[in-house]
Motif scaffolding. Structure first.
Motif, PDB file in Angstrom:
ATOM      1  N   PHE A 271      31.303 140.367  10.779  1.00 38.73           N
ATOM      2  CA  PHE A 271      30.191 141.268  11.063  1.00 38.73           C
ATOM      3  C   PHE A 271      30.736 142.655  11.372  1.00 38.73           C
ATOM      4  N   VAL A 272      29.855 143.659  11.319  1.00 42.76           N
ATOM      5  CA  VAL A 272      30.261 145.060  11.406  1.00 42.76           C
ATOM      6  C   VAL A 272      29.454 145.766  12.481  1.00 42.76           C
ATOM      7  N   LEU A 273      30.144 146.607  13.246  1.00 43.57           N
ATOM      8  CA  LEU A 273      29.506 147.528  14.179  1.00 43.57           C
ATOM      9  C   LEU A 273      29.819 148.949  13.731  1.00 43.57           C
ATOM     10  N   PHE A 274      28.929 149.885  14.009  1.00 39.29           N
ATOM     11  CA  PHE A 274      29.153 151.256  13.541  1.00 39.29           C
ATOM     12  C   PHE A 274      28.789 152.258  14.632  1.00 39.29           C
ATOM     13  N   LEU A 275      29.346 153.449  14.479  1.00 43.89           N
ATOM     14  CA  LEU A 275      29.110 154.549  15.419  1.00 43.89           C
ATOM     15  C   LEU A 275      29.106 155.854  14.650  1.00 43.89           C
ATOM     16  N   ASP A 276      28.081 156.651  14.835  1.00 44.61           N
ATOM     17  CA  ASP A 276      28.021 157.974  14.215  1.00 44.61           C
ATOM     18  C   ASP A 276      29.073 158.862  14.867  1.00 44.61           C
ATOM     19  N   LYS A 277      29.971 159.429  14.068  1.00 45.06           N
ATOM     20  CA  LYS A 277      31.067 160.227  14.617  1.00 45.06           C
ATOM     21  C   LYS A 277      30.583 161.538  15.235  1.00 45.06           C
ATOM     22  N   LYS A 278      29.360 161.945  14.925  1.00 43.85           N
ATOM     23  CA  LYS A 278      28.819 163.135  15.576  1.00 43.85           C
ATOM     24  C   LYS A 278      28.509 162.874  17.042  1.00 43.85           C
TER      25      LYS A 278
END
Length: 740
Positions: free
Chosen positions: A366-373
């Motif tokens: 599974f994948v988690l994500f974060l906006d780099k802004k």
């Protein structure tokens, strides 16, 4: 530990039943076959970065050339040209096999026997050589015994020294040491690596582009002569390596503003890295160093880094955020993976807009994500964590492109979902039983789908609809065409804002060749062919594909290469058969210049694409793992028998080779059919399967129960015992091997 009676026939650098740990690619997993994509945590590979285009050309250690094929360069060897007596081998080879050496007074090392008995489920196992395990690598008695083995090997191979030196010079003579990778446009710079003649490590370099930050084209070439932009050497690995007894660079990542770069470095060889940041203009370190990290690092903004830390079994399990103005003690843990069967991986989307954290076991991802802004924000789950479901993701525009595998969609399907509403993803490419969806990459206006059909990789390019229109389907894709019947192809790094897709093509007769492909026009432009010195002529060699029939009727693909003016194909030629067959790793046929030393002496080289690998799809892998593992071994035997029947090799001149989990394959088939093979090269073989998989203190064990099974459960225990090489060496086998 292999029984001493077969010591000389398993000619690998390690005999214990442990996993291999590797820091590179050339010659590690196998004799020349590269996987399609990096298999991160398995026997045979550990993490490596950008391994194809930018890997440095390193000369082979002389000790790794030690396959006795005898004779001079002009003449055939004892292996290639049998003499009279015992299966066609010379008196000297027979003497060496039986533990004596004509004219040499050397005692055969004999390890003492110390009974070590274990019992599980009413079954008793006795290992008289268990005492040879020494995790500290410091026990004097064990070190002395290993020295005696090495001394014995030196004595037994003393008559091959001149030939080893000849091979070493020959192999090194094909390598163009002074070399430069194809520059990659990124922002307003071209980035590339350079190898220097006589040096063991590369330089990481860049030049400014003449037209600033633009997409570029397939036709552009970086100028390097008079009037060209000044070259900047970001990192000279040779200069750093001079200060250390061991040095390995994990990854080099440039900051978004192109003013800094982060580098991970291993100074001990234990795969625990130090992370530092360097100011490109001054060459000075910025902030404090981070210790105890893995080789992976990603930038958030220009002031924020993300990195991974390992637990005591070297399992990457925590993601940390680091601010350049702070020291490591102030860093924040943003994710902790507590499941011991899961490993973490760190990356960024092709657009570089999102940080991606992947948690994976052998069957679930599974994948988690974060906006780099928002570098101080929290990770979000892309989709719920579901056992048995495997998710990976690519990003373009305001959409996530999701590759999803489950029990029903075992070869994966491609979905698309708006980032802000991921509740109802749309199927773009449905699951197909005969086609494996391997990966998806994106650019601003295109997606590239990498699939595997009939065992071969395909690349298909799809154009996205105009910006602002919904993405609900894919139009007609365009496949990239490849010229040979069996080959290897993989994507290299490309620029997200460009219509250029870079790929590398290779085969058993074609050196790695870099192309830039215009995704708008379908035109491929040649950028570089890996140089092979010494008069290499690809037209002298033939590569083709055959299919062997397994015991249960399954068709097993085999890739072959030989030199057409030397090989007779009448059943008299020597044959080297390679196999791996684990972890869903695809052993795609590609070029290795060192293999020419075999082909130019009349050997046929073959790869058995056995079950347990991923060449024919997910079911191919699943039918060669856990309680189906023996299919890997019987497939390999079927391939050997087929090649003999079709006269690709002589039944008395077959060498088999595998490394790590491939060494298990070699060990298993030698216990099953010892009379079928003449030479077995098992490199760092995983041959004591039961003992290893019972020991949770060894790195990888718990995470690999999904691959091999947990022997604490009786069903798996008894199945492992039935094929584990050290549990299946019998006196009759020892007598057979001693007579070879």
């Amino acid at each position: 530990m292999l029984a001493p009676c077969i010591r000389k026939h398993f000619a690998g650098p390690g005999l214990a039943g442990t996993r291999g740990v590797y820091g590179g690619i050339e010659g590690n997993l196998r004799l020349g076959e590269l996987p399609q994509s990096p298999p991160w945590h398995c026997r045979g590979f550990h993490g490596f970065n950008s391994w194809i285009e930018n890997r440095s050309l390193i000369s082979l250690p002389r000790r790794q050339l030690g396959v006795k094929v005898g004779g001079s360069r002009a003449g055939a060897s004892q292996f290639l040209k049998p003499e009279s007596g015992g299966r066609g081998l010379s008196r000297k080879v027979q003497a060496r096999a039986s533990g004596e050496m004509v004219g040499v007074d050397v005692k055969v090392p004999k390890a003492k026997k110390v009974p070590h008995v274990t019992e599980m489920f009413g079954h008793v196992r006795e290992n008289n050589y268990y005492w040879l395990r020494d995790d500290s690598r410091k026990e004097p008695e064990i070190l002395e015994y290993l020295k005696s083995e090495n001394d014995y090997t030196e004595a037994m191979t003393a008559d091959t020294k001149a030939f080893q030196e000849e091979l070493y010079k020959e192999m090194r003579g094909r390598i163009q040491e002074a070399d430069t990778s194809v520059p990659l446009r990124k922002g307003a710079f071209f980035y590339y690596k350079r190898d220097l003649e006589g040096k063991q490590y590369p330089q990481h370099c860049r030049r400014a582009t003449p037209d600033g930050e633009r997409p570029g084209s397939v036709e552009e070439v970086m100028e390097s002569g008079d009037g060209a932009a000044v070259e900047t050497v970001l990192l000279d690995e040779n200069a750093v390596a001079e200060k250390h007894s061991f040095y390995l660079v994990g990854t080099v990542k440039v900051s978004p503003n192109h003013k800094l770069f982060a580098v991970t470095e291993d100074f001990t060889g234990n795969e625990i890295f130090t992370l530092r940041v360097v100011d490109i203009e001054t060459g000075l370190d910025v902030g404090t160093k981070i210790t105890g990290a893995t080789d992976q690092v990603e930038w958030g903004d220009d002031n924020t880094l993300y990195y991974l830390i390992q637990d005591e079994t070297q399992r990457p399990y925590k993601v940390w955020r680091h601010n350049l103005q702070s020291d490591q003690s102030s860093d924040t843990c943003i994710y902790h993976e507590k499941d011991v069967e899961h490993w973490l991986d760190l990356g960024s989307s092709e657009s570089d807009k999102y940080l991606l954290v992947t948690s994976a076991s052998k069957i679930t991802q599974f994948v988690l994500f974060l906006d780099k802004k928002n570098p101080d924000g929290e990770l979000e789950y892309l989709s719920p964590r579901v056992d048995g479901v495997d998710i990976s993701v690519a990003h373009a525009r305001n959409h996530f492109f999701i590759t999803r595998r489950s029990e029903e969609t075992y070869n994966s399907e491609l979905l698309v979902s708006p980032i802000e509403d991921r509740s109802a993803p749309v199927v773009l490419l449905p699951h197909r039983p005969s086609v494996k969806l391997q990966s998806v990459s994106t650019s601003k206006d295109h997606i590239v789908v990498q699939e595997r059909e009939n065992g071969l990789v395909t690349l298909t390019v799809y154009m996205l609809p105009p910006v602002g229109e919904p993405i609900t389907s894919l139009g007609e894709g365009r496949k990239v065409e490849f010229p040979e019947p069996t080959y290897s192809v993989w994507q290299a790094a490309s620029q997200y804002d460009s219509s250029v897709m870079r790929y590398v093509y290779s085969s058993l007769t074609t050196p790695p060749t870099v192309y830039d492909y215009d995704m708008n026009t379908g035109v491929s432009v040649l950028k570089k062919v890996q140089a092979v010195l010494g008069g290499f002529d690809s037209t002298k060699y033939v590569t083709n594909r055959e299919w062997a029939t397994a015991d249960d009727g399954t068709q097993i693909p085999i890739s072959l290469v030989y030199r057409k003016d030397l090989v007779k194909l009448d059943g008299s030629d020597p044959l080297l058969l390679y196999g791996y067959g684990s972890y869903e790793i695809c052993i795609d046929p590609d070029f290795q210049s060192k293999r020419l030393s075999l082909l130019d002496r009349g050997l046929v080289f073959a790869i058995a694409h056995v079950r347990g690998g991923g060449e024919m799809g997910r079911k191919w892998y699943e039918s060669g793992k856990l309680l189906c593992k023996k299919n890997t071994f019987t497939d390999f035997i079927s391939c050997a028998e087929f090649l003999i029947e079709k006269k690709y090799g002589c039944k008395d001149k077959i060498c088999i080779n595998g490394r790590s989990a491939g060494g298990l394959l070699v060990g298993a088939v030698m216990t099953m059919r010892p009379e079928l093979f003449t030479v077995a090269v098992a490199e760092v073989p995983f041959v004591d399967v039961v003992t290893t998989m019972l020991d949770e203190s060894i790195p990888l064990t718990t995470s690999e129960w999904e691959e091999w099974g947990n022997p604490k459960k009786e069903e798996y225990y008894r199945y492992m015992v039935s094929y584990s090489p050290v549990d299946n060496v019998v006196s009759e086998m020892c007598l057979t091997l001693s007579s070879i």
